[in-house]
Design a protein around this motif. Structure first.
Motif, PDB file in Angstrom:
ATOM      1  N   GLN A  98       0.809  -1.221   0.000  1.00 43.32           N
ATOM      2  CA  GLN A  98       0.000   0.000   0.000  1.00 43.32           C
ATOM      3  C   GLN A  98       0.841   1.270   0.000  1.00 43.32           C
ATOM      4  O   GLN A  98       0.559   2.193  -0.769  1.00 43.32           O
ATOM      5  CB  GLN A  98      -0.936  -0.002   1.212  1.00 43.32           C
ATOM      6  N   PHE A  99       1.843   1.339   0.849  1.00 44.72           N
ATOM      7  CA  PHE A  99       2.542   2.606   1.030  1.00 44.72           C
ATOM      8  C   PHE A  99       3.766   2.776   0.136  1.00 44.72           C
ATOM      9  O   PHE A  99       4.187   3.899  -0.105  1.00 44.72           O
ATOM     10  CB  PHE A  99       2.928   2.789   2.498  1.00 44.72           C
ATOM     11  N   VAL A 100       4.314   1.679  -0.355  1.00 42.55           N
ATOM     12  CA  VAL A 100       5.477   1.791  -1.238  1.00 42.55           C
ATOM     13  C   VAL A 100       5.080   1.581  -2.694  1.00 42.55           C
ATOM     14  O   VAL A 100       5.449   2.361  -3.565  1.00 42.55           O
ATOM     15  CB  VAL A 100       6.584   0.788  -0.820  1.00 42.55           C
ATOM     16  N   LEU A 101       4.320   0.517  -2.958  1.00 41.93           N
ATOM     17  CA  LEU A 101       3.940   0.223  -4.338  1.00 41.93           C
ATOM     18  C   LEU A 101       2.666   0.949  -4.775  1.00 41.93           C
ATOM     19  O   LEU A 101       2.325   0.932  -5.948  1.00 41.93           O
ATOM     20  CB  LEU A 101       3.773  -1.288  -4.527  1.00 41.93           C
ATOM     21  N   GLY A 102       1.946   1.553  -3.831  1.00 41.65           N
ATOM     22  CA  GLY A 102       0.769   2.343  -4.178  1.00 41.65           C
ATOM     23  C   GLY A 102      -0.488   1.543  -4.457  1.00 41.65           C
ATOM     24  O   GLY A 102      -1.408   2.047  -5.097  1.00 41.65           O
ATOM     25  N   PHE A 103      -0.561   0.303  -3.981  1.00 40.97           N
ATOM     26  CA  PHE A 103      -1.763  -0.502  -4.177  1.00 40.97           C
ATOM     27  C   PHE A 103      -2.877   0.010  -3.278  1.00 40.97           C
ATOM     28  O   PHE A 103      -2.621   0.521  -2.189  1.00 40.97           O
ATOM     29  CB  PHE A 103      -1.505  -1.965  -3.806  1.00 40.97           C
ATOM     30  N   ASP A 104      -4.122  -0.129  -3.737  1.00 38.50           N
ATOM     31  CA  ASP A 104      -5.231   0.160  -2.829  1.00 38.50           C
ATOM     32  C   ASP A 104      -5.452  -1.082  -1.950  1.00 38.50           C
ATOM     33  O   ASP A 104      -4.761  -2.091  -2.080  1.00 38.50           O
ATOM     34  CB  ASP A 104      -6.487   0.579  -3.579  1.00 38.50           C
TER      35      ASP A 104
END
Length: 124
Positions: free
Chosen positions: A13-19
């Motif tokens: 979530q916070f590094v790769l930007g996944f929801d």
């Protein structure tokens, strides 16, 4: 094992930007390979011997953690996936073979129950 999954979700979530949903689905391969390797562990142990399977499984598990140790902010999901698959396979085959060995004196029902408990808890 739960802390491992928690850290991976945070990374997704916070590094790769996944929801949230994408991060959850990103862990599905871990569950699938864990179940698959736990199913094949008894016949593989019967063919090659429990000691070899346990040592190999834990070696594969260590390789997976080594891959994840090299992950940084520039790493893609593919790199993380390789580590996840190695960890899932190593844990599934190694821990199942070890539990089978420990419960070797017990009846088949007890061994089956123990595998179910281990898989449902997501613990070793």
């Amino acid at each position: 094992f739960s802390a491992f999954a928690f850290v991976l979700i945070q990374h997704f979530q916070f590094v790769l930007g996944f929801d949230t949903l994408q991060a959850g689905f990103a862990l599905v391969p871990l569950a699938l390979i864990l179940v698959l390797s736990a199913v094949i562990a008894p016949p593989v142990s019967a063919r090659f011997g429990t000691k070899k399977v346990v040592v190999s499984g834990f070696g594969i598990l260590a390789m997976g953690f080594a891959v994840l140790a090299a992950v940084d902010a520039r790493s893609s999901y593919g790199t993380v996936l390789i580590g996840i698959l190695l960890i899932g396979f190593g844990q599934g085959i190694g821990v199942t073979a070890a539990v089978e060995s420990i419960l070797g004196a017990a009846d088949a029902i007890a061994a089956f129950r123990s595998r179910l408990i281990l898989m449902s808890e997501g613990t070793w």
